[in-house]
Write a protein that holds these residues in place. Structure first.
Motif, PDB file in Angstrom:
ATOM      1  N   GLY A 133      -0.921  -3.205  -0.256  1.00 47.79           N
ATOM      2  CA  GLY A 133      -0.903  -2.428  -1.503  1.00 47.79           C
ATOM      3  C   GLY A 133      -1.848  -3.035  -2.531  1.00 47.79           C
ATOM      4  N   LEU A 134      -1.789  -4.374  -2.676  1.00 48.90           N
ATOM      5  CA  LEU A 134      -2.664  -5.053  -3.630  1.00 48.90           C
ATOM      6  C   LEU A 134      -4.139  -4.884  -3.243  1.00 48.90           C
ATOM      7  N   ILE A 135      -4.414  -4.996  -1.934  1.00 47.48           N
ATOM      8  CA  ILE A 135      -5.801  -4.841  -1.470  1.00 47.48           C
ATOM      9  C   ILE A 135      -6.339  -3.445  -1.824  1.00 47.48           C
ATOM     10  N   ILE A 136      -5.495  -2.426  -1.603  1.00 43.79           N
ATOM     11  CA  ILE A 136      -5.930  -1.059  -1.919  1.00 43.79           C
ATOM     12  C   ILE A 136      -6.211  -0.929  -3.417  1.00 43.79           C
ATOM     13  N   GLY A 137      -5.296  -1.480  -4.241  1.00 48.37           N
ATOM     14  CA  GLY A 137      -5.475  -1.428  -5.690  1.00 48.37           C
ATOM     15  C   GLY A 137      -6.756  -2.133  -6.120  1.00 48.37           C
ATOM     16  N   LEU A 138      -6.933  -3.364  -5.623  1.00 50.59           N
ATOM     17  CA  LEU A 138      -8.116  -4.149  -5.982  1.00 50.59           C
ATOM     18  C   LEU A 138      -9.388  -3.435  -5.543  1.00 50.59           C
ATOM     19  N   HIS A 139      -9.333  -2.848  -4.344  1.00 51.90           N
ATOM     20  CA  HIS A 139     -10.554  -2.255  -3.807  1.00 51.90           C
ATOM     21  C   HIS A 139     -10.935  -0.990  -4.552  1.00 51.90           C
ATOM     22  N   GLY A 170      10.529  -8.690   7.268  1.00 54.13           N
ATOM     23  CA  GLY A 170       9.569  -8.622   8.345  1.00 54.13           C
ATOM     24  C   GLY A 170       8.284  -7.926   7.960  1.00 54.13           C
ATOM     25  N   PHE A 171       8.383  -6.929   7.087  1.00 52.85           N
ATOM     26  CA  PHE A 171       7.153  -6.178   6.789  1.00 52.85           C
ATOM     27  C   PHE A 171       6.805  -6.102   5.305  1.00 52.85           C
ATOM     28  N   LEU A 172       7.723  -6.552   4.430  1.00 50.38           N
ATOM     29  CA  LEU A 172       7.434  -6.449   2.993  1.00 50.38           C
ATOM     30  C   LEU A 172       6.199  -7.245   2.555  1.00 50.38           C
ATOM     31  N   PRO A 173       6.008  -8.502   3.038  1.00 51.29           N
ATOM     32  CA  PRO A 173       4.800  -9.235   2.612  1.00 51.29           C
ATOM     33  C   PRO A 173       3.513  -8.489   2.989  1.00 51.29           C
ATOM     34  N   GLU A 174       3.475  -7.947   4.215  1.00 54.08           N
ATOM     35  CA  GLU A 174       2.279  -7.209   4.647  1.00 54.08           C
ATOM     36  C   GLU A 174       2.080  -5.954   3.791  1.00 54.08           C
ATOM     37  N   LEU A 175       3.209  -5.246   3.556  1.00 54.78           N
ATOM     38  CA  LEU A 175       3.132  -4.003   2.789  1.00 54.78           C
ATOM     39  C   LEU A 175       2.623  -4.263   1.374  1.00 54.78           C
ATOM     40  N   LEU A 176       3.199  -5.299   0.709  1.00 56.61           N
ATOM     41  CA  LEU A 176       2.793  -5.616  -0.659  1.00 56.61           C
ATOM     42  C   LEU A 176       1.339  -6.069  -0.713  1.00 56.61           C
ATOM     43  N   ALA A 177       0.951  -6.924   0.234  1.00 54.02           N
ATOM     44  CA  ALA A 177      -0.417  -7.444   0.228  1.00 54.02           C
ATOM     45  C   ALA A 177      -1.428  -6.318   0.474  1.00 54.02           C
ATOM     46  N   SER A 231     -11.243  -8.223  -2.840  1.00 52.53           N
ATOM     47  CA  SER A 231     -10.101  -7.559  -2.202  1.00 52.53           C
ATOM     48  C   SER A 231      -9.520  -8.426  -1.083  1.00 52.53           C
ATOM     49  N   ILE A 232     -10.392  -9.012  -0.275  1.00 56.31           N
ATOM     50  CA  ILE A 232      -9.916  -9.807   0.859  1.00 56.31           C
ATOM     51  C   ILE A 232      -9.265 -11.106   0.384  1.00 56.31           C
ATOM     52  N   ALA A 233      -9.949 -11.809  -0.543  1.00 49.37           N
ATOM     53  CA  ALA A 233      -9.399 -13.077  -1.033  1.00 49.37           C
ATOM     54  C   ALA A 233      -8.101 -12.842  -1.793  1.00 49.37           C
ATOM     55  N   GLY A 234      -8.101 -11.826  -2.683  1.00 47.18           N
ATOM     56  CA  GLY A 234      -6.904 -11.521  -3.464  1.00 47.18           C
ATOM     57  C   GLY A 234      -5.715 -11.211  -2.557  1.00 47.18           C
ATOM     58  N   GLY A 235      -5.948 -10.332  -1.578  1.00 44.53           N
ATOM     59  CA  GLY A 235      -4.871  -9.926  -0.673  1.00 44.53           C
ATOM     60  C   GLY A 235      -4.344 -11.088   0.156  1.00 44.53           C
ATOM     61  N   THR A 236      -5.267 -11.943   0.633  1.00 44.93           N
ATOM     62  CA  THR A 236      -4.852 -13.048   1.494  1.00 44.93           C
ATOM     63  C   THR A 236      -4.075 -14.113   0.718  1.00 44.93           C
ATOM     64  N   ILE A 237      -4.581 -14.468  -0.484  1.00 48.35           N
ATOM     65  CA  ILE A 237      -3.886 -15.492  -1.282  1.00 48.35           C
ATOM     66  C   ILE A 237      -2.495 -14.986  -1.678  1.00 48.35           C
ATOM     67  N   PHE A 238      -2.438 -13.720  -2.090  1.00 47.49           N
ATOM     68  CA  PHE A 238      -1.153 -13.120  -2.455  1.00 47.49           C
ATOM     69  C   PHE A 238      -0.190 -13.160  -1.255  1.00 47.49           C
ATOM     70  N   TYR A 239      -0.696 -12.839  -0.069  1.00 48.11           N
ATOM     71  CA  TYR A 239       0.138 -12.862   1.138  1.00 48.11           C
ATOM     72  C   TYR A 239       0.632 -14.277   1.430  1.00 48.11           C
ATOM     73  N   MET A 240      -0.252 -15.275   1.276  1.00 53.72           N
ATOM     74  CA  MET A 240       0.149 -16.668   1.534  1.00 53.72           C
ATOM     75  C   MET A 240       1.251 -17.109   0.575  1.00 53.72           C
ATOM     76  N   VAL A 241       1.110 -16.733  -0.716  1.00 51.86           N
ATOM     77  CA  VAL A 241       2.154 -17.068  -1.693  1.00 51.86           C
ATOM     78  C   VAL A 241       3.468 -16.405  -1.277  1.00 51.86           C
ATOM     79  N   LEU A 242       3.374 -15.131  -0.872  1.00 53.23           N
ATOM     80  CA  LEU A 242       4.585 -14.409  -0.482  1.00 53.23           C
ATOM     81  C   LEU A 242       5.296 -15.085   0.690  1.00 53.23           C
ATOM     82  N   VAL A 243       4.573 -15.427   1.748  1.00 54.53           N
ATOM     83  CA  VAL A 243       5.257 -15.990   2.922  1.00 54.53           C
ATOM     84  C   VAL A 243       5.642 -17.460   2.731  1.00 54.53           C
ATOM     85  N   GLN A 244       4.925 -18.166   1.846  1.00 54.55           N
ATOM     86  CA  GLN A 244       5.254 -19.585   1.656  1.00 54.55           C
ATOM     87  C   GLN A 244       6.332 -19.797   0.605  1.00 54.55           C
ATOM     88  N   VAL A 245       6.320 -18.976  -0.462  1.00 52.97           N
ATOM     89  CA  VAL A 245       7.196 -19.238  -1.601  1.00 52.97           C
ATOM     90  C   VAL A 245       8.321 -18.222  -1.722  1.00 52.97           C
TER      91      VAL A 245
END
Lengths: 236, 109
Positions: B78-84, B69-76, B93-107
């Protein structure tokens, strides 16, 4: 302002709105599809996205139209869902000063996303900040209305797997929050914003947490007023 | 089912409510008068708190009862903070975090 000045202002504003272009196109389409699924002809989604221009409220308004005819409770519900705009207005009082006739539109189109961009952007001296904010607001509304129009007209044609794309708005807010965090000397306001919201979300649930959270933020920030000077919170 | 007139009245009420929340501060504190000190103070301390509120608001429907329920949001995030912190580029930061989140919830999830 000359035509060239307008073009350079627009050129400066457009990249700042790219995340909104992605988010609003997607969410706007989702809204159009949603209204279509409720059985409304396309003109509903199009007109409501132009006139209301407050994302979450438009989704709620769609379901309100299917319920009982109760204008007063619709009005009260809108005040509650959109109460956060009051804080945006207070924060933009000085920034909107001297923007002339554009001010009416700047206030009318002050959605969450336009507010965060207009509140945080530092325009260089050769860019007119009033026109910059005007173009940011206008572009954002164009994205939203276009999305809603496409969604309501062509909902059956959308096959691309967009699961998770809605996260772009969360990403925008997280980045704005981080950017503020990295430049402020004192994190007290950022922290109270998160803490009050999480606390009220737990206590009052997803539907009712915004107003109590706003009240706690307001009370807390008022109590610490004498300990805070302007340059501790913002530095530009 | 409401009549067209009733629907128009309902929509007008939603429009009026939204307009009121946006215009009220400007109607109370007119531009031609100096803004009271306390309101000026709120004007510069409120935005950071409001950004925090918006972060929580945009995450309000995340389920905290299960890991998926919350791992995809938490990881994404986390990535946004790292990138930023690394590049401090809003778009990356926004594109990286969003694409990563989409991969997480889709795959992945």
């Amino acid at each position: 302002m000359s035509l060239n000045d307008h073009l350079s202002t627009l050129k400066y504003a457009f990249p700042k709105t790219l995340p909104i272009l992605a988010g609003f196109t997607f969410l706007g389409i989702a809204y159009g599809v949603y209204m279509h699924s409720l059985g409304f002809p396309p003109i509903y989604a199009i007109l409501m996205s132009v006139l209301i221009f407050a994302g979450s409220m438009e989704f709620v308004a769609g379901s309100l139209l299917l319920g009982a005819f109760n204008p007063f409770s619709a009005f009260l519900l809108t005040l509650m869902i959109n109460a956060r705009h009051l804080f945006y207005g207070i924060s933009m009082l000085d920034k909107f000063k001297g923007t002339g006739k554009k001010k009416m539109y700047l206030i009318y189109g002050m959605c969450d996303e336009s507010f965060v961009i207009n509140n945080t952007a530092r325009t260089p001296s050769d860019i007119n900040s009033g026109w910059f904010m005007f173009y940011v607001t206008l572009l954002n509304q164009i994205y939203w209305v276009s999305g809603a129009t496409v969604g309501s007209l062509f909902s059956s044609l959308i096959t691309f797997n967009t699961d998770g794309l809605e996260f772009v708005m969360t990403a925008l807010f997280v980045v704005i929050f981080l950017d503020q965090w990295m430049k402020e000397r004192n994190h007290i306001s950022s922290l109270i914003g998160i803490a009050a919201s999480v606390l009220c979300l737990i206590l009052f649930g997803t539907e009712n947490f915004i107003i109590p959270a706003m009240l706690i933020i307001l009370i807390f920030l008022s109590l610490i007023k004498k300990f805070i000077t302007k340059n501790e919170v913002i530095s530009s | 089912m409401m009549s067209i007139t009733q629907q128009i009245i309902m929509i007008a009420c939603v429009v009026a409510g939204t307009l009121l929340t946006r215009f009220l501060p400007f109607m109370i504190f007119k531009a031609d008068k100096p803004t009271p000190k306390y309101i000026k103070y709120l004007g510069y301390v409120l935005p950071p708190a409001v950004f925090g509120l918006l972060v929580v608001y945009s995450l309000k429907d995340v389920q905290v009862t299960s890991l998926e329920g919350f791992l995809p949001e938490l990881l994404a995030i986390g990535l946004i903070i790292g990138l930023h912190y690394w590049k401090r580029s809003m778009l990356l930061s926004i594109a990286g975090g969003t694409i990563f989140y989409m991969v997480l919830v889709q795959v992945v999830f």
